[in-house]
Write a protein that holds these residues in place. Structure first.
Motif: not given
Length: 371
Positions: A130-144, A174-178
């Protein structure tokens, strides 16, 4: 005795409480904030919510977490969530580091923690009925994007910090949300664009659960970044709390997108360790960025947030929540820090008991509106 628990709600949630009280059947989403050791104070609430109360009204629910919040929601998705939260709390408390540990040392320690926490439980977490698990991460852009050295990563985060100071939207350069999550969940209310961050949604599986959890909790410069997570866009990944520290998300859309005519309102139950919602980690020192005071405060209309009161915090060791600064305060006196954190966890039973009392007999005098 002063109340240990405080309750903040949006206008729609308040009207719902007036008419129905707080019912498990109405809870559709549970967010879990980043914040490191602070999340330990929610252990007793977490164990009761996922071990007893929510299972009493089985339904699909979206669990969304960043950093320690993602680890908590992974524990909630285990077949035995009570044991999983206990395991997570014990392992988290037992971390120990020498003075000035290297990023490699910290990363190796956290990898071992995650292996002991979810090793062998991947299948039941990912395929929870029943649970729908979602994990927030950040992906670097530019220098990151793919920093070739620690120095370049530092320069990248300095640039990101100044960009965020100017405006949160500039951090999007500088960062994307994935979001790495359960593909069974349409998550329409979140997938429709709501800010300037480029957001991508990727499938969570048994093979990428561990690297996704590691990435979600990868502290910039303190740990080594995670690279190239299976089923996710290639690149360099950092802590999900940088963009989504306290998960200031458009929760009110949940009812706008709701097609279930049998449900009058879908609620967001937010067990939190503080009484405010800070959008991003870099916003901590910017009080005007608080979600409940900003332009997006209507997003919280259907949110019920429960958190420790200031009176409760005074009763904890050192009069505060466990936090990362404790590693420096206690130094290599690991046992004293562990004892202080375990004492705080034990005290969390008072928060649970007051929440149970409120659910059994709602007292709206104890409820405060966000705005």
């Amino acid at each position: 005795m002063p109340s240990a628990l405080q309750i903040h709600v949006g206008k729609t949630a308040y009207a719902h409480l007036q008419q129905h009280g707080l019912r498990a059947q109405d809870v559709a989403v549970i967010p879990a904030a980043a914040g490191g050791p602070k999340g330990l104070i929610l252990q007793a609430i977490d164990q009761w919510l996922f071990g007893e109360w929510l299972p009493s009204a089985p339904r699909e629910r979206s669990l969304i977490g960043a950093s320690i919040g993602s680890w908590r929601m992974a524990a909630a998705s285990c077949a035995d969530p009570v044991a999983a939260f206990q395991r997570l709390g014990d392992l988290y408390c037992e971390q120990s580091y020498p003075e000035k540990p290297s990023a490699n040392y910290v990363t190796t320690e956290i990898q071992g923690l995650l292996k002991a926490f979810i090793g062998g439980y991947e299948k039941e977490i990912v395929h929870q009925p029943l649970h729908r698990l979602h994990l927030m991460t950040n992906r670097g852009r530019g220098m990151l994007n793919v920093p070739s050295s620690e120095t370049k990563a530092k320069l990248g985060f300095v640039a990101a910090t100044f960009a965020n100071l100017a405006s949160r939207s500039r951090l999007a350069k500088h960062l994307d949300r994935v979001v790495i999550g359960d593909t069974r969940d349409p998550l329409v209310w979140l997938k429709d664009k709501f800010d300037l961050f480029d957001t991508q949604f990727c499938a969570l599986g048994e093979d990428n659960l561990t690297p996704a959890l590691l990435a979600s909790g990868t502290l910039p410069l303190i740990m080594e970044p995670v690279r190239n997570i299976p089923h996710a866009p290639p690149g360099t990944y950092w802590d999900g709390g940088i963009i989504d520290y306290h998960l200031a998300l458009p929760y009110s859309r949940l009812n706008e997108k709701n097609t279930n005519t049998n449900t009058k309102s879908e609620l967001v139950l937010y067990p939190h360790f503080t009484d405010h919602i800070i959008p991003g980690w870099l916003d901590k020192s910017l009080p005007w960025r608080r979600a409940h005071a900003g332009q997006h405060r209507s997003w919280l209309d259907n949110v019920i947030m429960v958190s420790p009161s200031k009176d409760f915090l005074k009763t904890l060791p050192r009069g505060k929540l466990p936090d990362r600064k404790d590693f420096f305060y206690y130094g290599t006196n690991h046992q004293e820090r562990i004892q202080a954190w375990q004492t705080a966890i034990a005290e969390s039973a008072r928060l649970r008991d007051e929440l149970i009392t409120f659910i059994d007999k709602p007292d709206l005098q104890k409820v405060q509106l966000f705005y």
